[in-house]
Design an enzyme around this catalytic site. Structure first.
Site, PDB file in Angstrom:
ATOM      1  N   CYS A   2       0.843  -1.194   0.000  1.00  0.00           N
ATOM      2  CA  CYS A   2       0.000   0.000   0.000  1.00  0.00           C
ATOM      3  C   CYS A   2       0.880   1.245   0.000  1.00  0.00           C
ATOM      4  O   CYS A   2       1.871   1.335   0.714  1.00  0.00           O
ATOM      5  CB  CYS A   2      -0.955   0.102   1.173  1.00  0.00           C
ATOM      6  N   ARG A  27       4.250  -0.462  -4.569  1.00  0.00           N
ATOM      7  CA  ARG A  27       3.920  -0.939  -3.224  1.00  0.00           C
ATOM      8  C   ARG A  27       2.624  -1.749  -3.176  1.00  0.00           C
ATOM      9  O   ARG A  27       2.313  -2.390  -2.178  1.00  0.00           O
ATOM     10  CB  ARG A  27       3.794   0.253  -2.270  1.00  0.00           C
ATOM     11  N   TRP A  76      -2.648  -2.879  -1.708  1.00  0.00           N
ATOM     12  CA  TRP A  76      -2.288  -4.299  -1.769  1.00  0.00           C
ATOM     13  C   TRP A  76      -3.176  -4.944  -0.724  1.00  0.00           C
ATOM     14  O   TRP A  76      -2.999  -4.735   0.480  1.00  0.00           O
ATOM     15  CB  TRP A  76      -0.818  -4.491  -1.435  1.00  0.00           C
ATOM     16  N   ASN A 102      -1.937   2.525   5.447  1.00  0.00           N
ATOM     17  CA  ASN A 102      -1.019   1.443   5.094  1.00  0.00           C
ATOM     18  C   ASN A 102      -0.707   0.683   6.380  1.00  0.00           C
ATOM     19  O   ASN A 102      -0.269   1.298   7.347  1.00  0.00           O
ATOM     20  CB  ASN A 102       0.249   2.059   4.485  1.00  0.00           C
ATOM     21  N   GLY A 103      -0.968  -0.635   6.384  1.00  0.00           N
ATOM     22  CA  GLY A 103      -0.697  -1.420   7.590  1.00  0.00           C
ATOM     23  C   GLY A 103      -1.861  -2.347   7.875  1.00  0.00           C
ATOM     24  O   GLY A 103      -2.700  -2.597   7.008  1.00  0.00           O
ATOM     25  N   GLU A 484      17.898 -18.155  -5.399  1.00  0.00           N
ATOM     26  CA  GLU A 484      17.590 -16.804  -5.877  1.00  0.00           C
ATOM     27  C   GLU A 484      17.180 -16.821  -7.355  1.00  0.00           C
ATOM     28  O   GLU A 484      16.244 -16.117  -7.755  1.00  0.00           O
ATOM     29  CB  GLU A 484      18.806 -15.885  -5.638  1.00  0.00           C
ATOM     30  N   LYS A 488      13.537 -15.488  -8.654  1.00  0.00           N
ATOM     31  CA  LYS A 488      13.379 -14.446  -9.675  1.00  0.00           C
ATOM     32  C   LYS A 488      12.439 -14.930 -10.766  1.00  0.00           C
ATOM     33  O   LYS A 488      11.545 -14.211 -11.194  1.00  0.00           O
ATOM     34  CB  LYS A 488      14.729 -14.057 -10.311  1.00  0.00           C
ATOM     35  N   GLU A 491       8.696 -15.332  -9.542  1.00  0.00           N
ATOM     36  CA  GLU A 491       8.052 -14.047  -9.230  1.00  0.00           C
ATOM     37  C   GLU A 491       7.512 -13.337 -10.460  1.00  0.00           C
ATOM     38  O   GLU A 491       6.442 -12.759 -10.414  1.00  0.00           O
ATOM     39  CB  GLU A 491       9.095 -13.084  -8.644  1.00  0.00           C
ATOM     40  N   HIS A 507      17.251 -37.200  -3.847  1.00  0.00           N
ATOM     41  CA  HIS A 507      16.354 -37.523  -2.727  1.00  0.00           C
ATOM     42  C   HIS A 507      14.916 -37.086  -2.990  1.00  0.00           C
ATOM     43  O   HIS A 507      14.126 -36.966  -2.056  1.00  0.00           O
ATOM     44  CB  HIS A 507      16.884 -36.880  -1.440  1.00  0.00           C
ATOM     45  N   LYS A 606       6.200  -4.539  -3.082  1.00  0.00           N
ATOM     46  CA  LYS A 606       7.638  -4.346  -2.860  1.00  0.00           C
ATOM     47  C   LYS A 606       8.019  -4.474  -1.396  1.00  0.00           C
ATOM     48  O   LYS A 606       8.997  -5.120  -1.058  1.00  0.00           O
ATOM     49  CB  LYS A 606       8.029  -2.966  -3.399  1.00  0.00           C
TER      50      LYS A 606
HETATM   51  C1  F6R Z   1      12.160 -10.845  -4.195  1.00  0.00           C
HETATM   52  C2  F6R Z   1      11.846  -9.794  -3.256  1.00  0.00           C
HETATM   53  C3  F6R Z   1      11.331 -10.183  -1.918  1.00  0.00           C
HETATM   54  C4  F6R Z   1      12.080  -9.370  -0.840  1.00  0.00           C
HETATM   55  C5  F6R Z   1      11.489  -9.656   0.542  1.00  0.00           C
HETATM   56  C6  F6R Z   1      12.229  -8.927   1.641  1.00  0.00           C
HETATM   57  O1  F6R Z   1      12.585 -10.342  -5.424  1.00  0.00           O
HETATM   58  O2  F6R Z   1      11.994  -8.642  -3.540  1.00  0.00           O
HETATM   59  O3  F6R Z   1      11.481 -11.544  -1.687  1.00  0.00           O
HETATM   60  O4  F6R Z   1      13.423  -9.686  -0.884  1.00  0.00           O
HETATM   61  O5  F6R Z   1      10.141  -9.274   0.568  1.00  0.00           O
HETATM   62  O6  F6R Z   1      12.163  -7.548   1.476  1.00  0.00           O
HETATM   63  P1  F6R Z   1      13.176  -6.589   2.207  1.00  0.00           P
HETATM   64  O7  F6R Z   1      14.517  -6.861   1.666  1.00  0.00           O
HETATM   65  O8  F6R Z   1      12.690  -5.209   1.903  1.00  0.00           O
HETATM   66  O9  F6R Z   1      13.096  -6.927   3.672  1.00  0.00           O
END
Ligand code: F6R
Length: 611
Positions: A2, A27, A76, A102-103, A484, A488, A491, A507, A606
């Site tokens: 949000c 956001r 969001w 937001n929250g 990772e 990526k 996502e 396994h 984000k």
């Molecule tokens: C993946 C991504 C999320 C963040 C996670 C933690 O591309 O962006 O998995 O890494 O939400 O966010 P931060 O780093 O802001 O605590």
């Protein structure tokens, strides 16, 4: 998670709010809305499901009048489906007060029941709506006082912006847990969830602290505690430029941020390794304490957690210290064994991730006296304020929802921190430390080379984008790279992708392999290279399609893999810094090929400020 924005000034608020809101769309983007006061003192609210462009369309067909005060929100969803009714702002039944939030309000159900008994009619399924009704119920002619009395009844996390029909020149804001900044302009002032939203209008900001509220008019900002005590806020000047928050010719923020990585790491090395000497300003934990710690506990979420996993290998190798890594959401609910000899390292791009903040609080409560160091990108964030020391990555604003430059900056910080620990603990010979420093300094150059020669990655991505399932395998320090890479891909392309330690394949995951799967194997030059080759052969024997990330000059790998993507040769410990670049690019190209919204993938946000 949000985004909120508010304006009070002399200009027409709605275009300013919409333009700023677009910069917060990363956001959350399931619905948006705007609330304004016109000077006939009417409260006007427009909302729309979907992205901000839908709200803009609505405003074209139902234009708003000129107004100099307003609030806006991009959502969001937490409580209630994405729809017009659940979009913010929310109002009271007399349509006098409007709120953006937001929250999460944790006691909203009790408050809702109480307010219903008092005759309030609820229109939405959100937790936020209780705030507008509560403020209206507390309102006796003084908006600040009504907000103050209401927020004392709220439990949970909130950053709110409030306007009232009776106060056409005023905006009230408050925060606990969720971020909120105040932007100071000339004859106008702003509230926003994040700096980029207002960066093209002002650089002067106040980071509102937890438990503070503010009253904004066009020429004044006053900050108070929730008990009404006036405080003198600190005014900061933001140093990064608006360019950093714009696409600057790139098709997507994610691609721009991938390409920013050489510059980010170059700048880090310049300040942190000036003249070959480590400068970890902000660490604020003495060498004596660093020398005496017995264990490191790393907590983080998502991509930052993967950086933490690489950090474990680095610290164990260089500092010979035992390291545990946990996702923040697991750590906070398990009975971890930590004490004052444990160093807590929290990693977060945003510094606002609710689970990581809770994990740090939990760790501090469990291990009284233990030091907390955060590795964080956002200056002045909540995490930083809760830590004893901070190692800022200064990667600039990361707008693409899928983290890229923040990750490699976190990795770089772990190398520097690992070297620092090794120095104070005398656990690694000076010659090896110097060699690693020298190799780290070559990373930006290697990045430039990798990004220049990305046509091979594009080719591999296009040739494999039809696969419905990907497996990513790596060993040792590149096992987190596999995690990772898979994250990526899933996502932004929505393709099921699994990261696994290659040795674990037999396994279970091996059952997945057939001619319809793509398997990405990180088979760079290392002491586990031969093991990776054996795994590749096992995959080939089951008709799996192998994409290998390998070291330049490796002539053997082409005999085993269907596709090879090369990275420059580098010391084994540093390979995660290079191996992840083609994986970021491959995920990006596949998502683009599938026509996905790369910067705003479905269901994600984000910064995850709720549990
Ligand atoms: C993946 C991504 C999320 C963040 C996670 C933690 O591309 O962006 O998995 O890494 O939400 O966010 P931060 O780093 O802001 O605590």
């Amino acid at each position: 998670m949000c985004g909120i924005i508010g304006y009070v000034g002399t200009r027409d608020a709605s275009p300013i709010l919409i333009e700023s809101l677009k910069k917060l769309e990363y956001r959350g983007y399931d619905s948006s809305g705007i609330g304004l006061l016109d000077h006939g003192s009417r409260l006007i609210v427009r909302k729309s499901k979907g992205k901000i462009r839908n709200l803009e369309e609505l405003l074209r067909s139902h234009p708003l009048p000129f107004s100099t005060v307003g609030i806006s929100h991009t959502r969001w969803a937490t409580h209630g489906l994405p729809c017009d009714e659940n979009a913010h702002p929310h109002t009271d039944n007399k349509h006098q007060i409007a709120v953006v939030h937001n929250g999460i309000i944790e006691n909203y159900a009790q408050l809702r029941e109480k307010l219903k008994k008092q005759g309030c009619r609820f229109i939405s399924q959100t937790d936020t709506e209780v705030i507008s009704h509560l403020i209206a119920a507390c309102y006796k002619g003084d908006l600040k006082e009504a907000v103050q009395r209401s927020i004392k009844q709220l439990k949970g996390a909130f950053a709110i912006g409030v306007i009232s029909k009776d106060h056409p020149d005023m905006l009230v804001a408050a925060r606990v847990g969720s971020p909120l900044i105040i932007g100071l302009g000339d004859d106008e002032n702003y509230i926003a969830s994040d700096v980029p939203a207002i960066l093209d209008r002002t650089r002067r900001v106040i980071y509102l602290q937890d438990g503070q509220m503010a009253v904004l008019t066009k020429d004044k900002v006053e900050v108070f505690t929730f008990d009404g005590k006036k405080v003198a806020p600190k005014i900061d000047t933001v140093s990064f430029t608006i360019g950093l928050a714009q696409k600057e010719g790139y098709k997507h923020f994610m691609l721009k941020e991938i390409h920013e990585q050489p510059g980010v790491l170059e700048a880090m090395l310049k300040t942190r390794l000036a003249g070959g000497k480590l400068k970890l300003e902000g660490l604020d934990v003495s060498d004596k304490v660093l020398a005496s710690i017995k264990k490191v506990m790393i907590v983080a979420c998502g991509t930052a957690y993967h950086a933490g996993l690489v950090g474990k290998y680095i610290i164990e190798s260089l500092a010979r210290l035992s390291v545990e890594v946990d996702t923040s959401s697991e750590f906070r609910y398990r009975s971890t064994i930590i004490d004052q000899n444990t160093l807590i390292v929290a990693v977060s791009q945003s510094g606002e991730t609710a689970d990581t903040l809770a994990a740090v609080r939990e760790a501090k409560a469990k291990a009284k006296g233990a030091k907390v160091v955060s590795i964080c990108n956002v200056v002045g964030s909540s995490l930083v304020r809760e830590s004893n020391g901070v190692l800022y990555t200064h990667a600039g604003p990361e707008i693409g929802v899928a983290s890229t430059k923040a990750y490699t900056a976190q990795l770089m910080m772990f190398y520097l921190f690992g070297l620092k620990l090794a120095q104070v603990r005398r656990s690694t010979p000076r010659s090896r430390i110097n060699k690693i420093i020298k190799d780290l300094q070559s990373i930006p150059r290697h990045y430039k080379e990798l990004l220049k020669k990305n046509s091979n990655v594009l080719k591999v991505a296009e040739a494999n984008s039809h696969f419905g399932c990907f497996l990513y395998l790596g060993r040792n320090i590149n096992f987190p790279t596999a995690l990772e890479g898979a994250l990526k891909l899933k996502e932004i392309s929505y393709i099921p992708a699994e990261g696994y330690p290659a040795g674990e394949m037999k396994h279970g995951p091996i059952a997945l392999i057939d001619e319809y799967r793509a398997v990405v194997c990180i088979a760079v030059a290392s002491h586990v290279y031969e093991k990776m080759i054996s795994n590749i052969q096992e995959i080939r024997a089951r008709k799996g399609n192998v994409i290998a990330i390998a070291t330049q000059g490796d002539r053997e790998i082409a005999h085993h893999a269907h596709y090879v993507i090369e990275i420059p040769r580098i010391e084994e410990l540093l390979t995660p810094l290079l191996a992840v670049i083609p994986l970021q690019l491959m995920a990006y190209y596949i998502a683009v090929k599938r026509g996905n919204d790369v910067d705003q993938p479905r269901n994600l946000a984000k910064s995850v400020t709720v549990e």
